[in-house]
Motif scaffolding. Structure first.
Motif, PDB file in Angstrom:
ATOM      1  N   GLY A  83       2.351   0.575 -13.137  1.00 34.02           N
ATOM      2  CA  GLY A  83       2.598  -0.265 -11.967  1.00 34.02           C
ATOM      3  C   GLY A  83       2.683  -1.735 -12.319  1.00 34.02           C
ATOM      4  O   GLY A  83       3.538  -2.459 -11.810  1.00 34.02           O
ATOM      5  N   THR A 135       3.421   3.193  -9.597  1.00 31.86           N
ATOM      6  CA  THR A 135       2.083   3.757  -9.792  1.00 31.86           C
ATOM      7  C   THR A 135       2.054   5.202  -9.290  1.00 31.86           C
ATOM      8  O   THR A 135       1.588   6.107  -9.990  1.00 31.86           O
ATOM      9  CB  THR A 135       1.020   2.901  -9.070  1.00 31.86           C
ATOM     10  OG1 THR A 135       1.064   1.565  -9.594  1.00 31.86           O
ATOM     11  CG2 THR A 135      -0.373   3.474  -9.250  1.00 31.86           C
ATOM     12  N   CYS A 136       2.578   5.427  -8.101  1.00 26.67           N
ATOM     13  CA  CYS A 136       2.605   6.787  -7.531  1.00 26.67           C
ATOM     14  C   CYS A 136       3.509   7.716  -8.342  1.00 26.67           C
ATOM     15  O   CYS A 136       3.140   8.878  -8.599  1.00 26.67           O
ATOM     16  CB  CYS A 136       3.072   6.744  -6.083  1.00 26.67           C
ATOM     17  SG  CYS A 136       1.877   6.017  -4.952  1.00 26.67           S
ATOM     18  N   GLU A 156      -4.974   6.449  -1.989  1.00 31.16           N
ATOM     19  CA  GLU A 156      -4.304   5.225  -1.551  1.00 31.16           C
ATOM     20  C   GLU A 156      -4.134   4.344  -2.777  1.00 31.16           C
ATOM     21  O   GLU A 156      -5.032   4.263  -3.619  1.00 31.16           O
ATOM     22  CB  GLU A 156      -5.144   4.464  -0.530  1.00 31.16           C
ATOM     23  CG  GLU A 156      -5.186   5.063   0.826  1.00 31.16           C
ATOM     24  CD  GLU A 156      -6.046   4.242   1.783  1.00 31.16           C
ATOM     25  OE1 GLU A 156      -5.721   4.243   2.969  1.00 31.16           O
ATOM     26  OE2 GLU A 156      -7.046   3.628   1.343  1.00 31.16           O
ATOM     27  N   VAL A 157      -2.997   3.680  -2.841  1.00 29.30           N
ATOM     28  CA  VAL A 157      -2.715   2.743  -3.927  1.00 29.30           C
ATOM     29  C   VAL A 157      -2.452   1.384  -3.296  1.00 29.30           C
ATOM     30  O   VAL A 157      -1.663   1.268  -2.357  1.00 29.30           O
ATOM     31  CB  VAL A 157      -1.483   3.181  -4.745  1.00 29.30           C
ATOM     32  CG1 VAL A 157      -1.182   2.174  -5.844  1.00 29.30           C
ATOM     33  CG2 VAL A 157      -1.683   4.574  -5.325  1.00 29.30           C
ATOM     34  N   PHE A 158      -3.122   0.367  -3.811  1.00 25.96           N
ATOM     35  CA  PHE A 158      -2.909  -1.011  -3.359  1.00 25.96           C
ATOM     36  C   PHE A 158      -2.421  -1.827  -4.549  1.00 25.96           C
ATOM     37  O   PHE A 158      -2.947  -1.688  -5.655  1.00 25.96           O
ATOM     38  CB  PHE A 158      -4.206  -1.626  -2.832  1.00 25.96           C
ATOM     39  CG  PHE A 158      -4.725  -0.958  -1.598  1.00 25.96           C
ATOM     40  CD1 PHE A 158      -4.330  -1.393  -0.340  1.00 25.96           C
ATOM     41  CD2 PHE A 158      -5.602   0.110  -1.689  1.00 25.96           C
ATOM     42  CE1 PHE A 158      -4.814  -0.762   0.802  1.00 25.96           C
ATOM     43  CE2 PHE A 158      -6.087   0.740  -0.562  1.00 25.96           C
ATOM     44  CZ  PHE A 158      -5.690   0.306   0.689  1.00 25.96           C
ATOM     45  N   CYS A 159      -1.449  -2.683  -4.303  1.00 25.92           N
ATOM     46  CA  CYS A 159      -0.953  -3.582  -5.347  1.00 25.92           C
ATOM     47  C   CYS A 159      -0.889  -4.995  -4.780  1.00 25.92           C
ATOM     48  O   CYS A 159      -0.180  -5.248  -3.793  1.00 25.92           O
ATOM     49  CB  CYS A 159       0.437  -3.147  -5.815  1.00 25.92           C
ATOM     50  SG  CYS A 159       1.147  -4.233  -7.076  1.00 25.92           S
ATOM     51  N   LYS A 164       0.847  -1.188   0.000  1.00 26.40           N
ATOM     52  CA  LYS A 164       0.000   0.000   0.000  1.00 26.40           C
ATOM     53  C   LYS A 164       0.884   1.239   0.000  1.00 26.40           C
ATOM     54  O   LYS A 164       1.919   1.277   0.675  1.00 26.40           O
ATOM     55  CB  LYS A 164      -0.875   0.009   1.250  1.00 26.40           C
ATOM     56  CG  LYS A 164      -1.680   1.278   1.449  1.00 26.40           C
ATOM     57  CD  LYS A 164      -2.381   1.241   2.805  1.00 26.40           C
ATOM     58  CE  LYS A 164      -2.997   2.571   3.136  1.00 26.40           C
ATOM     59  NZ  LYS A 164      -3.585   2.589   4.476  1.00 26.40           N
ATOM     60  N   ILE A 173      -3.957  -3.682  -9.246  1.00 25.95           N
ATOM     61  CA  ILE A 173      -3.655  -2.390  -8.641  1.00 25.95           C
ATOM     62  C   ILE A 173      -4.938  -1.587  -8.557  1.00 25.95           C
ATOM     63  O   ILE A 173      -5.697  -1.506  -9.521  1.00 25.95           O
ATOM     64  CB  ILE A 173      -2.583  -1.636  -9.456  1.00 25.95           C
ATOM     65  CG1 ILE A 173      -1.268  -2.436  -9.439  1.00 25.95           C
ATOM     66  CG2 ILE A 173      -2.379  -0.223  -8.898  1.00 25.95           C
ATOM     67  CD1 ILE A 173      -0.160  -1.843 -10.262  1.00 25.95           C
ATOM     68  N   VAL A 196       3.459  -0.380  -6.304  1.00 30.76           N
ATOM     69  CA  VAL A 196       2.834   0.820  -5.737  1.00 30.76           C
ATOM     70  C   VAL A 196       3.710   2.047  -5.927  1.00 30.76           C
ATOM     71  O   VAL A 196       3.201   3.144  -6.180  1.00 30.76           O
ATOM     72  CB  VAL A 196       2.411   0.682  -4.249  1.00 30.76           C
ATOM     73  CG1 VAL A 196       1.335  -0.353  -4.079  1.00 30.76           C
ATOM     74  CG2 VAL A 196       3.569   0.435  -3.335  1.00 30.76           C
ATOM     75  N   VAL A 225       4.801   4.031   2.120  1.00 30.90           N
ATOM     76  CA  VAL A 225       4.764   2.798   1.334  1.00 30.90           C
ATOM     77  C   VAL A 225       5.070   1.669   2.305  1.00 30.90           C
ATOM     78  O   VAL A 225       6.055   1.730   3.055  1.00 30.90           O
ATOM     79  CB  VAL A 225       5.814   2.811   0.194  1.00 30.90           C
ATOM     80  CG1 VAL A 225       5.821   1.478  -0.534  1.00 30.90           C
ATOM     81  CG2 VAL A 225       5.551   3.960  -0.771  1.00 30.90           C
TER      82      VAL A 225
END
Length: 157
Positions: free
Chosen positions: A64, A123-124, A99-102, A31, A88, A120, A143
């Motif tokens: 990502g 992606t960010c 929020e980013v989840f992978c 995350k 993702i 992640v 992260v």
């Protein structure tokens, strides 16, 4: 002798030999929390932002996924892996943050924590690149690995 697995008896770097390990289903979820700021998020329509470079979230997700597949090229001691799946998800959580989840899944002899963490991060970074014309005050704030299953030890943070 060190407890580090990537150091040999002469204290030189090595790649861990996984040939004796069993193949198991392995997953990892990472995350990231990112500050985009109201200036950037105010440009979003229905959880997506269109820029001259294209749709931000969709492009960042694709970047990502590509990063997950290339992790062993970026991090020297990571094994090249046959990735079974990458998922993702990006969520706007308030007027300033996402929020980013992978989640990464394989059937293999080694874990996919580094792949999920790489996913992640890239992606960010892609969101930053695509939105920097609006604001350069964005911050990748946190992260972390949330979960790892299928190896010697399962982790849930």
């Amino acid at each position: 002798m060190s407890d580090f697995t990537h150091i040999n008896k002469k204290h030189n770097p090595k790649m861990v030999n996984v040939s004796e390990k069993k193949i198991t289903k392995r997953t990892a979820i990472a995350k990231a929390t990112m500050f985009l700021g109201e200036e950037v998020i105010s440009h979003f329509t229905k959880d997506e932002l269109m820029t001259k470079k294209g749709p931000v979230f969709q492009t960042a997700i694709i970047a990502g996924i590509q990063a997950v597949k290339k992790t062993s090229e970026l991090i020297p001691m990571c094994h090249p892996l046959l990735i079974n799946g990458v998922d993702i998800d990006i969520n706007v959580i308030d007027s300033e943050h996402v929020e980013v989840f992978c989640k990464v899944t394989i059937e293999g002899k080694t874990g996919v924590e580094m792949e999920a963490l790489t996913g992640v991060n890239i992606t960010c970074l892609t969101m930053y690149d695509m939105c920097k014309s609006i604001s350069q005050k964005m911050v990748i704030k946190e992260v972390k690995l949330l979960e790892k299953t299928g190896g010697k030890s399962d982790i849930k943070n």
